[in-house]
Enzyme design. Structure first.
Site, PDB file in Angstrom:
ATOM      1  N   HIS A   1     -30.260  17.513   7.833  1.00  0.00           N
ATOM      2  CA  HIS A   1     -30.374  17.917   6.429  1.00  0.00           C
ATOM      3  C   HIS A   1     -31.850  17.986   6.021  1.00  0.00           C
ATOM      4  CE1 HIS A   1     -29.597  18.148   2.122  1.00  0.00           C
ATOM      5  NE2 HIS A   1     -30.269  17.030   1.922  1.00  0.00           N
TER       6      HIS A   1
ATOM      7  N   GLU B   1     -28.174  24.269   1.944  1.00  0.00           N
ATOM      8  CA  GLU B   1     -28.358  24.615   3.349  1.00  0.00           C
ATOM      9  C   GLU B   1     -27.499  25.807   3.751  1.00  0.00           C
ATOM     10  OE1 GLU B   1     -28.251  21.299   6.284  1.00  0.00           O
ATOM     11  OE2 GLU B   1     -28.005  20.058   4.504  1.00  0.00           O
TER      12      GLU B   1
ATOM     13  N   LYS C   1     -29.849  14.845 -10.641  1.00  0.00           N
ATOM     14  CA  LYS C   1     -28.861  14.054  -9.902  1.00  0.00           C
ATOM     15  C   LYS C   1     -28.078  13.099 -10.806  1.00  0.00           C
ATOM     16  CE  LYS C   1     -30.360  14.949  -5.536  1.00  0.00           C
ATOM     17  NZ  LYS C   1     -29.499  15.353  -4.415  1.00  0.00           N
TER      18      LYS C   1
ATOM     19  N   THR D   1     -21.947  11.464 -10.074  1.00  0.00           N
ATOM     20  CA  THR D   1     -21.768  11.177  -8.654  1.00  0.00           C
ATOM     21  C   THR D   1     -20.304  10.799  -8.486  1.00  0.00           C
ATOM     22  OG1 THR D   1     -24.006  10.266  -8.563  1.00  0.00           O
ATOM     23  CG2 THR D   1     -22.555   9.738  -6.716  1.00  0.00           C
TER      24      THR D   1
ATOM     25  N   GLU E   1     -23.125  17.387  -2.430  1.00  0.00           N
ATOM     26  CA  GLU E   1     -23.696  16.829  -1.209  1.00  0.00           C
ATOM     27  C   GLU E   1     -22.662  15.930  -0.547  1.00  0.00           C
ATOM     28  OE1 GLU E   1     -28.495  17.018  -1.772  1.00  0.00           O
ATOM     29  OE2 GLU E   1     -27.584  15.077  -2.163  1.00  0.00           O
TER      30      GLU E   1
ATOM     31  N   GLU F   1     -21.602  13.032   1.506  1.00  0.00           N
ATOM     32  CA  GLU F   1     -22.229  11.772   1.919  1.00  0.00           C
ATOM     33  C   GLU F   1     -21.171  10.708   2.146  1.00  0.00           C
ATOM     34  OE1 GLU F   1     -25.502  10.384  -0.439  1.00  0.00           O
ATOM     35  OE2 GLU F   1     -26.154  12.392  -1.005  1.00  0.00           O
TER      36      GLU F   1
ATOM     37  N   ASP G   1     -29.781   6.069  -3.137  1.00  0.00           N
ATOM     38  CA  ASP G   1     -29.352   7.163  -2.268  1.00  0.00           C
ATOM     39  C   ASP G   1     -30.434   7.424  -1.226  1.00  0.00           C
ATOM     40  OD1 ASP G   1     -27.489   8.983  -1.375  1.00  0.00           O
ATOM     41  OD2 ASP G   1     -28.227  10.610  -2.636  1.00  0.00           O
TER      42      ASP G   1
ATOM     43  N   ASP H   1     -22.839  13.589  -4.057  1.00  0.00           N
ATOM     44  CA  ASP H   1     -24.027  13.490  -4.901  1.00  0.00           C
ATOM     45  C   ASP H   1     -24.283  14.872  -5.509  1.00  0.00           C
ATOM     46  OD1 ASP H   1     -26.453  12.843  -6.053  1.00  0.00           O
ATOM     47  OD2 ASP H   1     -27.575  13.043  -4.174  1.00  0.00           O
TER      48      ASP H   1
ATOM     49  N   ARG I   1     -40.951  24.171   2.949  1.00  0.00           N
ATOM     50  CA  ARG I   1     -42.228  23.997   3.658  1.00  0.00           C
ATOM     51  C   ARG I   1     -42.061  24.464   5.097  1.00  0.00           C
ATOM     52  NH1 ARG I   1     -40.983  19.086   1.601  1.00  0.00           N
ATOM     53  NH2 ARG I   1     -40.266  18.534   3.688  1.00  0.00           N
TER      54      ARG I   1
ATOM     55  N   ARG J   1     -29.765  22.188  -8.449  1.00  0.00           N
ATOM     56  CA  ARG J   1     -30.921  22.548  -7.615  1.00  0.00           C
ATOM     57  C   ARG J   1     -32.058  23.184  -8.408  1.00  0.00           C
ATOM     58  NH1 ARG J   1     -29.951  19.172  -3.610  1.00  0.00           N
ATOM     59  NH2 ARG J   1     -28.121  19.720  -2.368  1.00  0.00           N
TER      60      ARG J   1
ATOM     61  N   GLN K   1     -33.750  20.374 -10.136  1.00  0.00           N
ATOM     62  CA  GLN K   1     -34.442  19.582  -9.113  1.00  0.00           C
ATOM     63  C   GLN K   1     -35.750  20.250  -8.689  1.00  0.00           C
ATOM     64  OE1 GLN K   1     -31.902  18.901  -5.704  1.00  0.00           O
ATOM     65  NE2 GLN K   1     -33.261  17.377  -4.785  1.00  0.00           N
TER      66      GLN K   1
ATOM     67  N   THR L   1     -27.111  13.408   2.291  1.00  0.00           N
ATOM     68  CA  THR L   1     -26.273  14.496   2.800  1.00  0.00           C
ATOM     69  C   THR L   1     -26.147  14.418   4.312  1.00  0.00           C
ATOM     70  OG1 THR L   1     -27.163  15.842   1.030  1.00  0.00           O
ATOM     71  CG2 THR L   1     -25.969  16.997   2.771  1.00  0.00           C
TER      72      THR L   1
END
Ligand code: CA
Length: 438
Positions: free
Chosen positions: A144, A383, A263, A267, A209, A211, A137, A243, A153, A247, A250, A369
């Protein structure tokens, strides 16, 4: 290159294939693997047309399609997985597409023979189109990457390698499911905010996600690279991919090596693989903003700059249990377009094999994504809700930060423009079931 199979004027003797907003007109002809539902029949290859599947095993047995060089391609495509057909390469893929396009066209002398080889899609059970040996992936949408980076960050949303390397990780292929199969909320280890030590329990932050994914056709030998200009001849086609991501799991596990249990629990992919040839009318120049670093030579080429991108419209829909009970239509959460992706499918393959890594027929490469530049084009809840901080309001008064048990997520994709037939991907749909606690 466009040919007669793309002709927007071509009509099929199968009426349902000629509907203006259908996913599977005669110009599409995507490949999948199916059998009649509730049967113990063998799975075999098929091609979607209108509301029907052309049963390729039946076509093979009937002898209805004969053309020089076609027997081997048809035999491979009729197998219980498409791996052998994927391995056969672009000449075989095109030959079978052309033969089917002619046989399904209005006025074809093969109408009666092909008509006897149809199975209605609604009566079919679709399964994974290939035996997937490896799944990678990527993280190819800069919109994204930037928006997710902003959450974690804010001082440096985009890491310095992002604009140079198509970032990816090795995914889990044993838990890839086909559209329609439910998924289950996973257990995981998390560190809730403001707590000193982690605990185990059902993930509280399940996300989807949006994709696309590509299936590798012909592979490469270990130690050999695939050049960016040769890459597309190694790609059989594209499907939708969700996907699923936990969270909270993760956030706690991903440093320093990347996604793992967050993950690998599920899928979902759409069952129909749309060939690159079918997407030919939707090619666009691949561009990189002049202010950004331009790709290193192994990721750049004249052909890429002319036709490396593809105009594929994408959307995510949500149907909660409450909506289902009220017979309300699914709500669209967002839409985006594959044309806005930072890296092309050819670049993903060229980069994947730079070190000599061998790709094999049926390998699956997810794009990551696919978000657009605008906030409403975000391809996941992380998001859309800014990491769960901003709840979404649904039309029936419900709200969502992350998915709740019983929610169904539907991904759709299609290509449309004046002067070309609409090419649809169908959908990748799955319902989230409650966690199994024991
Ligand atoms: Ca992903």
């Amino acid at each position: 290159m466009l040919n007669e199979t793309h002709d927007p004027q071509r009509r099929s003797w199968l009426g349902a294939a000629n509907e203006a907003d259908g996913d599977f007109p005669i110009q599409n002809l995507p490949f999948g693997v199916f059998r009649r539902a509730h049967s113990s029949e063998a799975f075999r290859g098929g091609v979607a047309i209108g509301d029907q599947i052309v049963d390729l095993a039946a076509v093979l047995a009937s002898g209805a399609l004969t053309a020089p060089g076609l027997a081997a391609a048809l035999g491979a495509a009729a197998e219980s997985t498409l791996n052998a057909f994927m391995a056969a390469g672009p000449v075989a893929w095109s030959a079978l597409r052309l033969a089917l396009s002619r046989a399904l066209a209005l006025g074809s002398p093969r109408q009666r023979a092909l008509g006897a080889c149809l199975v209605p899609i609604r009566e079919a059970e679709l399964t994974l189109p290939a035996r997937i040996g490896d799944y990678t992936d990527f993280y190819a949408s800069i919109h994204h990457a930037r928006r997710v980076g902003q959450l974690f960050r804010p001082e440096r949303p985009l890491l310095p390698n992002y604009q140079w390397i198509p970032i990816g990780y090795h995914g889990r292929c044993s838990s890839i499911l086909v559209s329609g199969e439910p998924i289950r909320r996973p257990l995981g280890q998390t560190l809730p905010e403001g707590v000193a030590s982690p605990s185990v329990g059902p993930s509280q932050r399940i996300d989807y996600e949006l994709e696309l994914a590509l299936f590798i056709g012909t592979g490469n030998a270990l130690g050999e690279r695939i050049a960016v200009d040769a890459a597309e001849s190694h790609i059989f086609g594209l499907c939708l991919l969700n996907d699923w991501s936990a969270r909270d799991v993760q956030a706690w596990e991903a440093q320093p090596l990347g996604p793992f249990l967050a993950k690998s629990f599920a899928t979902t992919i759409s069952p129909w693989v749309v060939t690159l040839e079918a997407l030919e009318p939707y090619r666009l120049p691949w561009t990189r903003p002049a202010a950004d670093p331009q790709p290193l030579p192994y990721l750049d080429s004249t052909a890429l700059r002319h036709t490396g991108a593809i105009d594929i419209r994408l959307e995510v829909l949500l149907q909660t249990q409450h909506m289902q009970r009220a017979a309300a239509a699914p709500m669209r959460l967002s839409s985006s377009n594959f044309r806005d992706c930072y890296w092309s499918i050819a670049q993903l393959v060229a980069h994947h094999t730079l070190n000599g890594c061998n790709l094999r027929p049926g390998d699956l490469l997810g794009t990551g994504t696919l978000s657009g530049a605008r906030p409403e084009q975000a391809g996941c809840l992380l998001e859309l809700t800014q990491g769960g901080r901003q709840a979404l309001s649904l039309p029936d008064g419900e709200t969502r930060r992350y998915l709740e048990d019983g929610d169904t997520v539907i991904l759709r994709g299609w290509c449309a423009r004046d002067g070309a037939a609409r090419i649809g991907f169908g959908e990748a749909r799955a319902q989230l079931l409650p966690a199994r606690l024991r």
